[in-house]
Design an enzyme around this catalytic site. Structure first.
Site, PDB file in Angstrom:
ATOM      1  N   GLU A   1      44.697  38.686  41.853  1.00 12.02           N
ATOM      2  CA  GLU A   1      45.701  39.452  41.113  1.00 12.02           C
ATOM      3  C   GLU A   1      47.014  38.674  40.960  1.00 12.02           C
ATOM      4  O   GLU A   1      48.103  39.229  41.165  1.00 12.02           O
ATOM      5  CB  GLU A   1      45.960  40.804  41.809  1.00 12.02           C
ATOM      6  CG  GLU A   1      44.745  41.722  41.758  1.00 12.02           C
ATOM      7  CD  GLU A   1      44.997  43.101  42.344  1.00 12.02           C
ATOM      8  OE1 GLU A   1      44.590  44.085  41.734  1.00 12.02           O
ATOM      9  OE2 GLU A   1      45.613  43.181  43.426  1.00 12.02           O
TER      10      GLU A   1
ATOM     11  N   GLU B   1      37.224  45.135  40.674  1.00 10.00           N
ATOM     12  CA  GLU B   1      37.583  46.206  41.603  1.00 10.00           C
ATOM     13  C   GLU B   1      37.557  47.519  40.851  1.00 10.00           C
ATOM     14  O   GLU B   1      38.488  47.838  40.098  1.00 10.00           O
ATOM     15  CB  GLU B   1      38.981  45.979  42.209  1.00 10.00           C
ATOM     16  CG  GLU B   1      39.064  44.813  43.157  1.00 10.00           C
ATOM     17  CD  GLU B   1      40.433  44.695  43.816  1.00 10.00           C
ATOM     18  OE1 GLU B   1      41.214  45.672  43.755  1.00 10.00           O
ATOM     19  OE2 GLU B   1      40.719  43.624  44.381  1.00 10.00           O
TER      20      GLU B   1
END
Length: 639
Positions: A202, A275
């Protein structure tokens, strides 16, 4: 007809013996390969590819049905149980992060043993027929202290984490040297289970250095990573988190426009949700987050209908044992620490139970398999042991005999810069700062207490200072008195742009009657196993007939007369602290909730007497209760 006459030749005893050995070897080899999945027996020619709208493995389409289980959040004795339950749900891929701060607790000191034996975890996944997507960081987020980065990095006052700042890259390189060497043999091309490796994590939401992601990518490639590279970003960072040569994947909970975004930037390439958030985390002082099972199943069904691959984050959350929880700081005035449980409202509960989500997903995923799914592994029994009564106590002040030698300093020194742990500083726990005052007056923290301090004058509790309360009145008294500040690191922020600011303890000057305080004696109280062991075996314990002082350590014995079972500790009537069982740190408890129980894995208990030590800051009712099911507090739907 015997062997000699049937073959028309005579064999010596030695030759017969050799033939027998060959035959035995062939039988063993057959049985060994027969029970391994077809995919792990075939010749490895072409690994995971992302050259068309679907992933391919050996040129055949592969849909990744993945789930996250972190080896460092699950007792090693239960790794196999959790992975078997993963397979029985219809998943084919395990994803796991690698926590740098556990594997290199001091600079240059590495630990890949016991609970941290990543290679054993990879071998186990392979033996059970699971592929692996490895997410080695160095930053992992994961609701883990400092996102998995070791606190000793913060000893450098100029540190710029997650950038190509030399102080950071010079620390990453030796860690990757050690880590990647261990995982390279477990890549698909070498017969192992790793089919893909994620580049950082991320980064788009951080994005402070355009050279950083290429540096991490090269750090992986140059050390022998040859499998497919991926990146992973949520909506707030997806435009900046990619790196050339790595497939971009996305993270979300509710279907918005993420799919369209992937089609735009990567047409005719596989789409994957790295995710899919099956639940959410909890913060101390908040409610317990749940995500409705039916809503989760609806979104997962949509994802699969779109021909996408998916990884459930989390499939099984586990526990933030010890002091390893992170803290959340996005959109709120100050960071709030995560609770100890990482149940996450995931399909498999903190203690490994099947949930409604699990059964709904199993039904759904079974539609994507040609063979029936494996039988459900049996659940582990749990037990609500009888309450135990506290037998002995020792005050915080008496426990200081068993800590490192105190450090004298004119000015306050933050935890990370203390000269302890071979000059790596203090990472976790509490730090006691003591100095002298000679009058009454007002103590002002100037917001330099990170994160929370119990304030004492001559060992008498006065009050608490934190980000909300920064001033405290100290009473009148005679002569020179000792001012004590017991400062707790409640957990470093794990996500967002404030990682560089996560130093703990006293991070600057504090004032008394508008004068800066000086001349401190500083005690490091990180409560590592060595300290707990020394304390347990010390002669300083006193009977509960003598009134305890707070903070203090409280000791009880849990007698187990059968095979130990999982249980949960409950501490009604206690305030805030930490629980140790047989020397293992179960984590923090705090009466403000939401979490009201601590998970105790059966394998951490033994028959006979088990030593329970509780560090309590302010109050106790003198007993410890046990329950067979958890209490995570009042639920609220994830928004």
């Amino acid at each position: 007809m015997d062997m000699q006459s049937g073959l028309g030749i005579r064999l010596s005893l030695k030759q017969r013996y050799l033939l027998l050995l060959i035959a035995i070897g062939l039988v063993i080899a057959y049985h060994f390969t027969r029970d391994r999945p077809e995919s792990s027996r075939m010749a490895r020619v072409e690994g995971l590819r992302a050259n068309s709208s679907q992933f391919t493995l050996e040129g055949k389409p592969l849909r990744i049905l993945g789930g996250s289980i972190h080896y460092f959040r699950v007792p090693r004795a239960y790794w196999e149980d959790r992975l078997l339950k993963m397979r029985a749900c219809g998943l084919n891929t395990l994803t796991t992060y690698v926590p740098w701060n556990l594997h290199e607790p001091e600079r240059g000191v590495f630990n890949f043993e016991d609970q941290l034996d990543l290679e054993a975890y990879l071998r186990l996944a392979a033996s059970l027929g699971l592929w692996v997507i490895l997410r080695p960081g160095p930053y992992i987020c994961a609701e883990w202290d400092l996102g998995g980065l070791p606190s000793w990095l913060l000893r450098d006052q100029n540190m710029k984490l997650r950038t190509t700042y030399p102080g950071f890259t010079q620390a990453v390189n030796p860690f990757f040297e050690k880590l990647i060497k261990k995982v390279v043999p477990y890549q698909y091309s070498k017969g192992g289970p790793i089919i893909a490796v994620q580049v950082e994590n991320e980064y788009g939401a951080y994005a402070k250095d355009t050279a950083y992601m290429p540096f991490i990518k090269e750090a992986l490639l140059s050390r022998g990573i040859t499998e497919l590279l991926l990146t992973s970003d949520s909506k707030d960072g997806r435009a900046l988190g990619g790196v050339k040569g790595a497939l971009e994947t996305i993270n979300f909970q509710k279907l918005l426009d993420e799919i369209k975004y992937l089609d735009e930037i990567q047409p005719q390439r596989p789409k994957m949700v790295m995710e899919y958030w099956s639940g959410w985390f909890d913060l101390w002082g908040d409610l317990h987050h749940v995500y409705p099972a039916e809503e989760m199943t609806r979104v997962v069904t949509e994802i699969l209908k779109l021909d996408m691959s998916i990884n459930l984050y989390m499939f099984h959350g586990g526990t933030n044992f010890g002091f390893m929880n992170g803290a959340f700081a996005v959109g709120i005035p100050a960071a709030k620490p995560m609770v100890t449980s990482y149940d996450y409202d995931a399909p498999l509960s903190e203690a490994g139970d099947y949930t409604t989500k699990y059964h709904l997903l199993r039904n759904l995923f079974s539609l994507y398999h040609t063979q029936p799914l494996p039988e459900l592994p049996p659940l582990h029994e749990r037990r609500a042991y009888h309450p135990v009564v506290i037998q002995q106590h020792v005050s915080l002040w008496d426990s200081l005999h068993f800590t490192d030698k105190p450090f004298k300093s004119e000015r306050p020194v933050n935890m990370e810069n203390l000269p302890v742990n071979n000059n790596n500083g203090q990472s976790y726990g509490y730090t006691l700062y003591e100095t002298t005052i000679t009058s009454a007056g007002t103590l002002n923290s100037k917001n330099n207490i990170k994160d929370r301090a119990l304030v004492f004058v001559d060992k008498h509790f006065i009050g608490v200072l934190d980000y909300k309360t920064q001033e405290l009145s100290l009473p009148e008294g005679k002569g020179r008195r000792t001012l004590g500040l017991l400062v707790e690191n409640c957990g470093r922020v794990n996500y967002g742009k404030t990682l560089d600011e996560q130093r703990k303890g006293l991070v600057g000057d504090i004032e008394f009657n508008k004068q800066v305080l000086r001349d401190f004696i500083i005690h490091s109280l990180s409560m590592k196993p060595g300290f707990v062991n020394r304390l347990e075996n010390s002669g300083h314990w006193m009977s509960m007939r003598q009134r305890p002082s707070f903070p203090g350590f409280f000791q009880a014995k849990l007698y187990v007369n059968t095979f130990p079972k999982d249980t949960f500790i409950k501490l009604p009537g206690w305030g805030k602290g930490v629980v140790f069982i047989n020397g293992k740190n179960l984590g923090r408890y705090w009466s403000i909730g939401p979490q009201q129980t601590l998970y105790v894995p059966g394998p951490w208990l033994h028959r006979g007497n088990n030593q329970v030590i509780v560090f309590e800051e302010q109050e106790t009712d003198g007993k410890i209760l046990f329950a067979s099911s958890p209490d995570y507090g009042m639920p609220v739907d994830v928004q």
